[in-house]
Design an enzyme around this catalytic site. Sequence first.
Site, PDB file in Angstrom:
ATOM      1  N   ARG A 338       0.842  -1.193   0.000  1.00 15.29           N
ATOM      2  CA  ARG A 338       0.000   0.000   0.000  1.00 15.29           C
ATOM      3  C   ARG A 338       0.878   1.244   0.000  1.00 15.29           C
ATOM      4  O   ARG A 338       1.624   1.490   0.938  1.00 15.29           O
ATOM      5  CB  ARG A 338      -0.954   0.004   1.195  1.00 15.29           C
ATOM      6  CG  ARG A 338      -1.881   1.227   1.170  1.00 15.29           C
ATOM      7  CD  ARG A 338      -3.122   1.060   2.025  1.00 15.29           C
ATOM      8  NE  ARG A 338      -2.847   1.013   3.451  1.00 15.29           N
ATOM      9  CZ  ARG A 338      -3.787   1.015   4.401  1.00 15.29           C
ATOM     10  NH1 ARG A 338      -5.068   1.058   4.051  1.00 15.29           N
ATOM     11  NH2 ARG A 338      -3.459   0.950   5.675  1.00 15.29           N
ATOM     12  N   ASP A 629      -5.272   2.680  13.893  1.00 19.50           N
ATOM     13  CA  ASP A 629      -4.401   3.338  12.933  1.00 19.50           C
ATOM     14  C   ASP A 629      -5.031   4.683  12.593  1.00 19.50           C
ATOM     15  O   ASP A 629      -5.940   5.143  13.286  1.00 19.50           O
ATOM     16  CB  ASP A 629      -4.131   2.453  11.704  1.00 19.50           C
ATOM     17  CG  ASP A 629      -5.351   2.251  10.822  1.00 19.50           C
ATOM     18  OD1 ASP A 629      -6.431   2.826  11.125  1.00 19.50           O
ATOM     19  OD2 ASP A 629      -5.242   1.535   9.815  1.00 19.50           O
TER      20      ASP A 629
END
Length: 724
Positions: A338, A629
């Site tokens: 990612r 996160d």
Amino acid sequence: MTRIDAHGLKIAPVLFDFITKEAAPKTGIDPDAFWAGVAAILRDLGSKNRELLKFRDTLQDKIDAWHLANKGKAFDLGAYTAFLKEIGYLLPEPATQKVETANVDDEIGKICGPQLVVPLTNARYALNAANARWGSLYDAFYGTDAIPHDPSEGGKGYNKARGDKVIAKAKAFLDAAAPLATGSHTDVTAYSVIAGQLSAKLKSGNATALKNAGQFAGYQGSAEAPSVILLANNGLHVEVVIDRSHVIGKDDPAGVSDMILEAAVSTILDMEDSVAAVDAEDKVLVYRNTLGLMNGTLSADFEKGGKTLTRALNSDRSYTTPSGGTLALHGRSLLLIRNCGHHMFTDAVLGADGEEIPEGILDAAVTGLLAIHDLKGHSKVKNSRTGSIYIVKPKMHGPDEVALTVELFARVEKMLGLPENTMKVGIMDEERRTTVNLKACIQQASKRIVFINTGFLDRTGDEIHTSMEAGPMIRKNEMKAQPWIKAYEDWNVDMGLIDGLPGHAQIGKGMWAAPDKMADMLAQKIGHPSAGATTAWVPSPTAATLHALHYHQVNVKARQDELTKGGPRAKLGDILTIPVSNSNWAPDDVRQEIDNNCQGILGYVVRWIDQGVGCSKVPDIHDVGLMEDRATLRISSQHLANWLHHGVVSKDQVMDSLKRMAVVVDKQNAGDPLYQPMAPSFDGVAFKAACDLVFEGRTQPNGYTEYILTARRREAKASETAKA
């Protein structure tokens, strides 16, 4: 820092040296040509990147103005939808066009199973995730609440009473996934291979075989007394391990000592939401770990039981097939990487204008370069066996931004001499404008797409920010029950099936955020494959092993066929229904909501700012560990910003909560020797960052937290350097 000039770029020495001395060698790419290519891409695409970001702001301003102009009126979905079309937010749905992505690995196109997400800043975590392709079911049951803990099972060492429960549950799984023609795997006293068939001797003395002989895929050891039996179900494999000398196997009638499940079929190596990479040194750490995974050299030492152990990438697994041939299975999770989104900028490289460059452009160029090591076979173990590079692209808003990514990848391929469409793209469906235009987004990447995925938390953050002026939002924990959420989840699968993703790309679902709540996960996460998703996110290798059970229970391909025949389920009107509330909440409810959000924000931010930890298990207000996160931070900060903006809460109330919750978070982290308490001074950089995220949340572009976090983390690092 004295930067190195190359083709108009000003490059941090640590990055320049990494590319020159570590990344480029053996790739056939000249480092100077690499930087020339990056400079050319920046000249051509940098301004386009900035224009698209400006368009985001323009749309947001128009949406804010519409809500303000209609304040006090009943919400008119028809008028709202027409308005979104008028301003170019909601685009005409294109005609159906099936995707044409080629050269994808089976883990993308054929195999359905769990997906891990792991920060690339931590080598050991990354290796654990890559190696989580196979996991012990016995360990997963024994070490979690998947089987309820009995107080009598405490103490050190192996507890046989608990072990017996584990074995019974595992054998029950085997009876369901690979049943015998007669009897149960519990009754087996010996397994053997006779004439290419699995034979199971029962306690009765009779022999039986598998109900479906085709489920026997292979074995290790001798045919008469195999050490491993390999079974297959719904595209996934199960190893039945036989070892009569093992502490468990010696008491098992058939000598079974474990069951090893094919678990994390794929893993996303994250350069984005789960890392705190704010400068060139951080970026090089991320890139260096990626390189080690691509060329097979990454290793990590750790202490266990007073010994130093080294972890590296697992080898492939080999078996004898029923016909006597050899079968090799991938020993590792397929790795996707990612990159950062279009909105992020990095000072690792400055452009000709002296400004930070788009981080996603640098990520794409470096990721492509690093992946050449895998494509050229520099590692003893392969990632892609089909010659593809898999990049997940987050936080794109609509098809024009997907088109930019496609153009970027094409330019990187040309720069690196890679075949066209080598670089594949996974589209994170986590922004509202991408959701409502998902079909158009998919079609922009029809020859590259390998992944669409829903992300509830980021998507909710964008939902709140987009409709900030519409009114106060409902309480955070009520959000999952709203019509737009179900429609959003179904819409993603609907569009994936309509556009022909099966066989070419994954259809994914979001994260199970409570790694200690495995019983709850087993009860609930079966909903993801049942919804037609080919993969879903899990927080740990153990969770991957347990979630794999769901893909044995649900034949996803058959479920997708059912859904396709039934036609689309989701309605655009439901997706566009804004989750505002007319409630007049009780003071205790308001206080509880503020405290919950403030505690979560502080618990995550203090580690991000002070220690550079971008993803960790953070205790919530009830001391339940949750994986946090930037996505979880986005929703919490935006929710508080919304309530502040609409007067549900005051700034004084929020500040009071932040200070009280700082004391709670300090206590929760008392055992961490690196932790810096926020109370009683409340003047540390981390506490200030948390305040910024809430009190400036309404004005942050799209409600993103990255800009504040990055600035404050850089401030904290500068302070550390000054003290040193």
